[in-house]
Scaffold this motif. Structure first.
Motif, PDB file in Angstrom:
ATOM      1  N   LEU A  30       8.002  10.751  -0.175  1.00 59.40           N
ATOM      2  CA  LEU A  30       7.635   9.954  -1.349  1.00 59.40           C
ATOM      3  C   LEU A  30       6.759  10.717  -2.340  1.00 59.40           C
ATOM      4  O   LEU A  30       6.978  10.609  -3.553  1.00 59.40           O
ATOM      5  CB  LEU A  30       6.970   8.643  -0.915  1.00 59.40           C
ATOM      6  N   PRO A  31       5.769  11.511  -1.883  1.00 55.79           N
ATOM      7  CA  PRO A  31       5.002  12.278  -2.885  1.00 55.79           C
ATOM      8  C   PRO A  31       5.916  13.163  -3.745  1.00 55.79           C
ATOM      9  O   PRO A  31       5.756  13.216  -4.972  1.00 55.79           O
ATOM     10  CB  PRO A  31       4.041  13.108  -2.022  1.00 55.79           C
ATOM     11  N   ARG A  41       2.664   0.589  -5.065  1.00 51.16           N
ATOM     12  CA  ARG A  41       1.789   1.764  -5.130  1.00 51.16           C
ATOM     13  C   ARG A  41       0.314   1.440  -5.263  1.00 51.16           C
ATOM     14  O   ARG A  41      -0.375   1.916  -6.164  1.00 51.16           O
ATOM     15  CB  ARG A  41       2.188   2.634  -6.331  1.00 51.16           C
ATOM     16  N   LEU A  62      -3.179  10.546  -3.390  1.00 48.29           N
ATOM     17  CA  LEU A  62      -2.214   9.458  -3.147  1.00 48.29           C
ATOM     18  C   LEU A  62      -1.128   9.852  -2.144  1.00 48.29           C
ATOM     19  O   LEU A  62      -0.370   9.013  -1.674  1.00 48.29           O
ATOM     20  CB  LEU A  62      -1.554   9.018  -4.461  1.00 48.29           C
ATOM     21  N   LEU A 115      -2.887   3.855   6.219  1.00 43.30           N
ATOM     22  CA  LEU A 115      -3.289   2.958   5.128  1.00 43.30           C
ATOM     23  C   LEU A 115      -3.876   1.618   5.608  1.00 43.30           C
ATOM     24  O   LEU A 115      -4.844   1.132   5.026  1.00 43.30           O
ATOM     25  CB  LEU A 115      -2.099   2.718   4.196  1.00 43.30           C
ATOM     26  N   ILE A 133       7.716  11.177  -6.325  1.00 42.67           N
ATOM     27  CA  ILE A 133       6.898  10.598  -7.385  1.00 42.67           C
ATOM     28  C   ILE A 133       6.131  11.705  -8.114  1.00 42.67           C
ATOM     29  O   ILE A 133       5.278  11.446  -8.966  1.00 42.67           O
ATOM     30  CB  ILE A 133       5.976   9.501  -6.793  1.00 42.67           C
ATOM     31  N   PRO A 138       0.824  -1.212   0.000  1.00 41.91           N
ATOM     32  CA  PRO A 138       0.000   0.000   0.000  1.00 41.91           C
ATOM     33  C   PRO A 138       0.860   1.266   0.000  1.00 41.91           C
ATOM     34  O   PRO A 138       1.992   1.258   0.491  1.00 41.91           O
ATOM     35  CB  PRO A 138      -0.781  -0.116   1.304  1.00 41.91           C
ATOM     36  N   GLY A 139       0.325   2.315  -0.571  1.00 41.15           N
ATOM     37  CA  GLY A 139       1.007   3.608  -0.516  1.00 41.15           C
ATOM     38  C   GLY A 139       2.089   3.744  -1.564  1.00 41.15           C
ATOM     39  O   GLY A 139       2.161   2.983  -2.526  1.00 41.15           O
ATOM     40  N   LEU A 140       2.966   4.701  -1.348  1.00 39.49           N
ATOM     41  CA  LEU A 140       3.949   5.071  -2.372  1.00 39.49           C
ATOM     42  C   LEU A 140       5.311   4.416  -2.150  1.00 39.49           C
ATOM     43  O   LEU A 140       6.209   4.563  -2.976  1.00 39.49           O
ATOM     44  CB  LEU A 140       4.118   6.599  -2.392  1.00 39.49           C
ATOM     45  N   ALA A 166      -1.789  11.113   0.756  1.00 38.82           N
ATOM     46  CA  ALA A 166      -2.343  11.061   2.117  1.00 38.82           C
ATOM     47  C   ALA A 166      -1.563  10.074   2.976  1.00 38.82           C
ATOM     48  O   ALA A 166      -1.340   8.930   2.587  1.00 38.82           O
ATOM     49  CB  ALA A 166      -3.811  10.660   2.064  1.00 38.82           C
ATOM     50  N   THR A 200      -3.499   1.639  -3.819  1.00 38.50           N
ATOM     51  CA  THR A 200      -4.373   2.333  -2.872  1.00 38.50           C
ATOM     52  C   THR A 200      -5.137   1.269  -2.081  1.00 38.50           C
ATOM     53  O   THR A 200      -5.280   0.131  -2.534  1.00 38.50           O
ATOM     54  CB  THR A 200      -5.392   3.217  -3.610  1.00 38.50           C
ATOM     55  N   TYR A 227       9.499   5.620  -9.766  1.00 41.92           N
ATOM     56  CA  TYR A 227       9.435   5.995 -11.179  1.00 41.92           C
ATOM     57  C   TYR A 227       8.153   6.793 -11.441  1.00 41.92           C
ATOM     58  O   TYR A 227       7.198   6.744 -10.647  1.00 41.92           O
ATOM     59  CB  TYR A 227       9.450   4.736 -12.062  1.00 41.92           C
ATOM     60  N   GLY A 269      11.653   1.986  -6.911  1.00 41.34           N
ATOM     61  CA  GLY A 269      10.209   2.161  -7.072  1.00 41.34           C
ATOM     62  C   GLY A 269       9.669   3.568  -7.258  1.00 41.34           C
ATOM     63  O   GLY A 269       8.469   3.737  -7.426  1.00 41.34           O
ATOM     64  N   GLU A 281       1.557  10.142   3.660  1.00 38.23           N
ATOM     65  CA  GLU A 281       2.966  10.016   3.267  1.00 38.23           C
ATOM     66  C   GLU A 281       3.737  11.340   3.346  1.00 38.23           C
ATOM     67  O   GLU A 281       4.957  11.344   3.200  1.00 38.23           O
ATOM     68  CB  GLU A 281       3.072   9.525   1.807  1.00 38.23           C
TER      69      GLU A 281
END
Lengths: 132, 555
Positions: free
Chosen positions: B115-116, A41, B127, A71, B119, A12-14, B129, A43, B206, B204, B131
């Motif tokens: 991370l946001p 990645r 996405l 998450l 990316i 989950p997540g980035l 949220a 959701t 990318y 990861g 992080e």
């Protein structure tokens, strides 16, 4: 014959660290389970959708970015919403021990930290899976 | 009778004697292995030296093939740059940490982004949220970057930024901050990681597919060659490949194979190898096997020099020199008895110094548990200072050279890397090998084999599978304020209200037009940054043209 335990291993997540998720995925497969890996990645919505589509017994999530408190509960809540709260949810990664009681309260059955032998995770899943 | 034959005979006789005694009193194990699982012999002698002589394989420091180091005096001239990777929360909080580290004697900055940011999402993107500000600092626009470097003169520090897919945008922000400080981009020193290939393989973060990603990278090469000439335009990274589970030889092989792909792309884009070659830099890991790791750096240096000269015809010595940053191995740290990690980090850092690193990050003891506290970071930095000032390792050049064992390890790692690189060439190069999942599978196989060895006890990890102890719950870990996301989002809303909307719109159209055409993307990105377009907006403009990378999930 007993059917195989089906597990969705999810990121989950980035967070892009998936060495642990992939090692666990292989170990579960080697232990005789059917394993689907989501890739990076995802959701919470995507994870729950995949869990339901694939009719899995277990969702095993890995996260190292620190976003677990946000998450993991989303995933358990969405599973409940879809009537799938009998899916066993476990987590792993870099998760401070202080956060574990909160995550358990939110429906995460167990959290496996760094250094956990894969055998511990396998045994826990076998002992606690509810759907079989 | 030659000396060699005499020695061969003597070694044979010695082995026979030893075998007799080990038949009665066996050694500790039936076979011995390096940290990466390669066989280790009982004894190394001059008989183990590779073909070719000293001049061809080892040479002198600052001279081809650079086995002994890229500078002639190495740390006698100047110590490596002590550069701790740091960043969390908002720009204000990270700015305070950087000033603290500089005050403690750190000599360069290393920026960790959340991370946001990595990316290409703004902090208010759905996405993002949960992080925002977690694994690094949140940067949404030039406004955050101004705060991040406030009070830090950019002509006085060198700054490394761990940023890949949106590296061009963050570099543009750094240049814009420098301009506001009155510092010419020509005097800026630092590095952007800008290495997308290892993101596909191991890290990861990318955004875009390979072709436009490679174009962004070569656009940065070209822009920096003319406008930011002292900037390291890429940090070709084995670090994350190793963290993902590779062996030492795979780390060298896959990293240099990626390097070859970047050089080929730049040459194809019309750049001359000696124009951009000197600004390529590398980033490696350091694990616990002191000798194998030190040898790995020496092997990588020699192999890259040979590749640049023989394969690409580079003439400028600076193009042949593999300059690298090292970080100690995060995956080697244990959550159990975490203070033991100080000892691991010391060995790893020493390996990096014995291997001739240009800069070094030492991990903190608590990083298997959380982001490090200030106290832990200080011990990590002090570890480097002890090595620099007390160990003696910095007093002569390449102290391990001539060790029969270390030279043999150096030769083996180079030979194994060459074999892997040949396989990658056969597959059509690094980009193809990654798209087909070859590199990922090789790394995953090594990672799984390692895990099985740890679980069987065949490989000892102190405090984890041997010498365990009961411990209390770790206390005093760093926690990132969960309100960072809300604060960043509020600041973003304010920024969007206050900036010149028509200038932003025009600038984003400029990015769109450049992305559709073939002109260098850096000038329009720089204009968008100066107009306070956000990182997410600039990346979205490129997403609309380039599309997004969709990997296959293999394990």
């Amino acid at each position: 014959m007993e059917r195989k335990i089906r597990v969705l291993v999810a990121k989950p997540g980035l967070d892009g660290h998936d060495r642990g998720a992939k090692v666990v995925a292989r170990a579960l497969r080697d232990a005789g389970m059917e394993v689907i890996y989501t890739g990076l990645r995802q959701t919470p919505e995507q994870i729950v959708q995949a869990a339901i589509q694939e009719d899995v017994d277990v969702v095993a999530m890995s996260i190292l970015s620190g976003a677990h408190n946000h998450l993991f509960p989303r995933v358990t809540a969405l599973l409940a919403e879809k009537g799938a709260s009998d899916v066993l949810v476990v987590g792993g990664g870099v998760i401070p021990e202080d956060d574990i009681p909160f995550l358990k309260e939110k429906g995460v059955a167990a959290v496996f930290g760094p250094g956990t032998p894969t055998g511990t995770t396998i045994d826990f899943i076998k002992a606690n899976v509810k759907r079989l | 009778m030659s000396d060699r034959e005499d020695l061969e005979r003597a070694v044979k006789a010695w082995e026979a004697g030893v075998e007799k005694s080990t038949a009665k009193h066996p050694e500790r194990k039936a076979s011995f292995e390096t940290g990466s699982g390669a066989r280790v012999e009982r004894l190394y002698t001059p008989l183990d030296a590779a073909e070719g002589g000293y001049a061809e394989n080892i040479g002198l420091p600052g001279e081809y093939p650079y086995t002994r180091g890229v500078q002639s005096t190495m740390y006698r001239g100047r110590l490596w740059t002590m550069r701790q990777y740091a960043g969390f929360g908002t720009a204000e909080e990270s700015n305070a940490r950087y000033k603290y580290l500089l005050a403690q004697g750190q000599t360069g900055l290393s920026i960790a982004f959340d991370l946001p940011t990595q990316i290409g999402y703004d902090s208010d993107h759905p996405l993002a949220a949960g992080e925002v500000g977690k694994v690094g600092v949140a940067v949404d626009s030039l406004a955050d970057m101004e705060v991040l470097f406030s009070g830090i003169p950019l002509d006085k520090v060198s700054t490394s930024m761990t940023i890949n897919a949106p590296a061009a945008v963050l570099l543009a922000m750094y240049v814009a901050v420098a301009e506001k400080q009155g510092v010419s981009p020509k005097s800026l020193e630092g590095t952007i990681q800008n290495d997308i290939l290892k993101e596909y393989v191991a890290r990861g973060t990318y955004i875009f597919p390979p072709a436009p990603s490679m174009r962004l990278i070569t656009d940065v090469f070209a822009y920096c060659a003319s406008d930011v000439p002292n900037w390291n335009t890429i940090s070709i990274s084995g670090y994350h490949i190793r963290e993902a589970g590779s062996t030492a030889s795979q780390e060298v092989a896959f990293t240099l194979a990626d390097g070859i792909a970047y050089v080929e792309a730049a040459v194809k884009a019309g750049l001359a190898v000696d124009d951009f070659g000197p600004r390529l830099s590398f980033f490696f890991n350091a694990h616990n096997d002191l000798f194998e790791e030190a040898a790995k750096f020496r092997a990588a240096r020699r192999l890259w020099a040979r590749v640049m000269r023989e394969r690409f015809g580079a003439k400028n010595p600076k193009s042949l020199m593999l300059r690298f940053h090292t970080q100690t191995g995060g995956s080697t740290l244990t959550a159990q008895q975490s203070d033991n990690n100080v000892a691991r980090v010391t060995l790893q850092a020493l390996a990096a110094v014995l291997g001739g690193t240009q800069s070094l990050h030492t991990n903190s003891r608590d990083e298997a548990l959380a982001l490090p506290t200030e106290a832990s970071v200080r011990i990590a930095l002090r570890t480097q200072q002890v090595i620099a000032y007390e160990s003696g390792a910095a007093e002569t050049v390449d102290p391990l050279a001539g060790s029969y064992y270390v030279e043999s390890l150096t030769d083996r790692i180079e030979a194994e890397a060459v074999a892997y690189m040949k396989r990658i060439d056969e597959l059509g190069g690094a980009v193809k090998a990654i798209e087909e999942g070859y590199v990922q599978r090789e790394i995953q196989d090594a990672a799984y084999a390692y895990q099985k060895q740890v679980e069987s006890g065949e490989r000892v990890v102190v405090g984890l599978n041997k010498f365990q102890a009961e411990e209390g719950r770790p206390t005093g870990l760093l926690r990132v304020d969960p309100s960072v996301g809300e604060r960043q989002s509020a600041a973003l809303a304010e920024l969007r209200a206050r900036r010149d909307a028509s200038r932003v719109k025009a600038a984003l159209r400029g990015v769109d037009a450049a992305a559709r055409g073939s002109a260098n993307l850096m000038p329009p990105i720089l204009e968008a940054v100066r107009a306070y377009a956000t990182l997410g907006e600039i990346c979205d403009a490129m997403r609309a043209v380039f599309g997004e990378y969709r990997p296959s999930a293999i394990f």
